[in-house]
Structures are given as structure tokens and as C-alpha cells.
Design an enzyme around this catalytic site. Structure first.
Site, PDB file in Angstrom:
ATOM      1  N   ILE A 166      36.000  38.421  36.099  1.00 19.83           N
ATOM      2  CA  ILE A 166      34.799  37.650  35.747  1.00 19.83           C
ATOM      3  C   ILE A 166      33.529  38.508  35.874  1.00 19.83           C
ATOM      4  CG2 ILE A 166      34.172  36.719  38.033  1.00 19.83           C
ATOM      5  CD1 ILE A 166      34.002  33.944  36.654  1.00 19.83           C
ATOM      6  N   VAL A 183      39.101  38.538  47.606  1.00 18.35           N
ATOM      7  CA  VAL A 183      40.016  37.416  47.350  1.00 18.35           C
ATOM      8  C   VAL A 183      41.320  37.711  48.077  1.00 18.35           C
ATOM      9  CG1 VAL A 183      41.252  36.077  45.616  1.00 18.35           C
ATOM     10  CG2 VAL A 183      38.957  36.952  45.093  1.00 18.35           C
ATOM     11  N   HIS A 192      43.706  45.936  40.349  1.00 23.55           N
ATOM     12  CA  HIS A 192      42.642  46.118  39.363  1.00 23.55           C
ATOM     13  C   HIS A 192      43.077  47.197  38.371  1.00 23.55           C
ATOM     14  CE1 HIS A 192      39.187  44.211  41.673  1.00 23.55           C
ATOM     15  NE2 HIS A 192      40.033  44.427  42.665  1.00 23.55           N
ATOM     16  N   ASN A 237      42.566  46.747  46.584  1.00 21.11           N
ATOM     17  CA  ASN A 237      41.671  46.745  47.738  1.00 21.11           C
ATOM     18  C   ASN A 237      42.348  45.972  48.876  1.00 21.11           C
ATOM     19  OD1 ASN A 237      39.579  48.118  46.394  1.00 21.11           O
ATOM     20  ND2 ASN A 237      38.829  46.213  45.481  1.00 21.11           N
ATOM     21  N   HIS A 243      46.041  41.673  44.369  1.00 21.05           N
ATOM     22  CA  HIS A 243      45.814  41.851  42.933  1.00 21.05           C
ATOM     23  C   HIS A 243      45.571  43.318  42.668  1.00 21.05           C
ATOM     24  CE1 HIS A 243      42.134  40.754  45.079  1.00 21.05           C
ATOM     25  NE2 HIS A 243      41.495  41.594  44.279  1.00 21.05           N
TER      26      HIS A 243
HETATM   27  P1  5GP Z   1      38.621  42.249  45.293  1.00 27.81           P
HETATM   28  O1  5GP Z   1      37.171  42.447  45.654  1.00 27.81           O
HETATM   29  O2  5GP Z   1      39.253  41.174  46.163  1.00 27.81           O
HETATM   30  O3  5GP Z   1      39.427  43.493  45.241  1.00 27.81           O
HETATM   31  O4  5GP Z   1      38.617  41.711  43.814  1.00 27.81           O
HETATM   32  C1  5GP Z   1      38.406  40.375  43.483  1.00 27.81           C
HETATM   33  C2  5GP Z   1      37.981  40.355  42.055  1.00 27.81           C
HETATM   34  O5  5GP Z   1      38.127  39.029  41.571  1.00 27.81           O
HETATM   35  C3  5GP Z   1      36.531  40.754  41.830  1.00 27.81           C
HETATM   36  O6  5GP Z   1      36.468  41.895  40.992  1.00 27.81           O
HETATM   37  C4  5GP Z   1      35.891  39.521  41.232  1.00 27.81           C
HETATM   38  O7  5GP Z   1      34.944  39.814  40.247  1.00 27.81           O
HETATM   39  C5  5GP Z   1      37.088  38.775  40.671  1.00 27.81           C
HETATM   40  N1  5GP Z   1      36.940  37.339  40.628  1.00 27.81           N
HETATM   41  C6  5GP Z   1      36.487  36.526  41.633  1.00 27.81           C
HETATM   42  N2  5GP Z   1      36.498  35.239  41.251  1.00 27.81           N
HETATM   43  C7  5GP Z   1      36.968  35.227  39.971  1.00 27.81           C
HETATM   44  C8  5GP Z   1      37.207  34.175  39.042  1.00 27.81           C
HETATM   45  O8  5GP Z   1      36.987  32.993  39.298  1.00 27.81           O
HETATM   46  N3  5GP Z   1      37.696  34.536  37.828  1.00 27.81           N
HETATM   47  C9  5GP Z   1      37.951  35.842  37.500  1.00 27.81           C
HETATM   48  N4  5GP Z   1      38.446  36.079  36.270  1.00 27.81           N
HETATM   49  N5  5GP Z   1      37.743  36.853  38.361  1.00 27.81           N
HETATM   50  C10 5GP Z   1      37.255  36.548  39.586  1.00 27.81           C
END
Ligand code: 5GP
Length: 113
Positions: A30, A95, A101, A86, A99
Site C-alpha cells: 500500500i 506487521v 518484500h 524484516n 511476509h
Molecule cells: P514490514 O514493515 O512489517 O516489513 O512491512 C509491512 C508492509 O505492509 C509495509 O511495507 C506496509 O506498507 C504494508 N502494509 C501495511 N498495511 C497494509 C495494507 O493494508 N495493505 C497493503 N497492501 N499493504 C500494507
């Protein structure tokens, strides 16, 4: 604990889904940090990389196969790309559902900030 990614899997909130099978879903981030920024997410709820076990071996491997497939599909295979998990606060995890990236479409700096 459920996260936003469970809600995407269950179609409770919308996402730009570009790949899905029984075990994995992938959708555009997003808040993209590059022209291509896809999140590859296992449907199984695993909080962090610290929580994977030997039984997840195939699932984690398959996430990279999906990354390779999507890199090809988005035309970044030859220009190059980065795959990142991460983990926890210092890793920048926001989150709590693992996941991968997939980032590409521009030169990416190294080392990361
Ligand atoms: P992290 O910081 O945990 O490695 O990555 C989480 C990712 O999830 C971030 O890059 C953030 O932009 C993405 N993200 C968070 N909420 C949403 C959402 O509701 N929809 C989508 N498509 N991505 C999200």
C-alpha cells in the site's frame, strides 16, 4: 493474533492481489518503496521469522519461487531486485505476520538505512 494480512486473505479489506494459491497470497504494498513492491505472504499465520520451524521449510522455499515468478511477471528479473524479510523492531517489522518484500524497478541502495 490476527493482522491486516489475515483480513486481506479473508477478503475483509481490499488489496491489489496479483498471485494466490492454497498457501500463499501476494499483493502490492500500500506504500510502495520502489516501482515494484510486492508482499508475498503465507496464509499460515506465523508471527516473525523467529517463529518458523522445520515444518515450514517448503512454505518458505515456495515464497522465493513465487518471488522469482513475480519478478519475471513484472519485468524486473534482468534489471534486478531485492527480497527482504524484516524481523522485529530493529529489522523494521510493522506487521506481525511474516511476509517477503519483493522490491525492484529502480537501483536500490546498500547498505539499507
Ligand atoms: P514490514 O514493515 O512489517 O516489513 O512491512 C509491512 C508492509 O505492509 C509495509 O511495507 C506496509 O506498507 C504494508 N502494509 C501495511 N498495511 C497494509 C495494507 O493494508 N495493505 C497493503 N497492501 N499493504 C500494507
Amino acid at each position: 493474533m490476527t493482522t491486516i494480512f489475515d483480513k486481506i486473505v479473508n477478503r475483509e479489506i481490499p488489496a491489489d492481489i496479483i498471485f494466490e494459491d492454497d498457501d500463499i497470497i501476494a499483493f502490492n504494498d500500500i506504500n510502495p518503496q520502489a516501482p515494484v513492491h510486492i508482499l508475498i505472504v503465507p496464509k499460515k499465520r506465523i508471527k516473525t521469522l523467529n517463529d518458523i520451524s522445520i515444518e515450514d521449510e517448503q512454505l518458505i522455499g515456495r515464497m522465493f519461487i513465487v518471488a522469482k515468478f513475480l519478478a519475471n511477471k513484472t519485468n524486473i528479473s534482468e534489471s534486478g531486485y531485492r527480497t527482504i524479510f524484516n524481523c522485529n523492531d530493529d529489522g523494521g517489522q510493522t506487521v506481525n505476520h511474516i511476509h517477503l518484500h519483493l522490491l525492484g524497478g529502480r537501483p536500490l541502495n546498500w547498505p539499507p538505512g
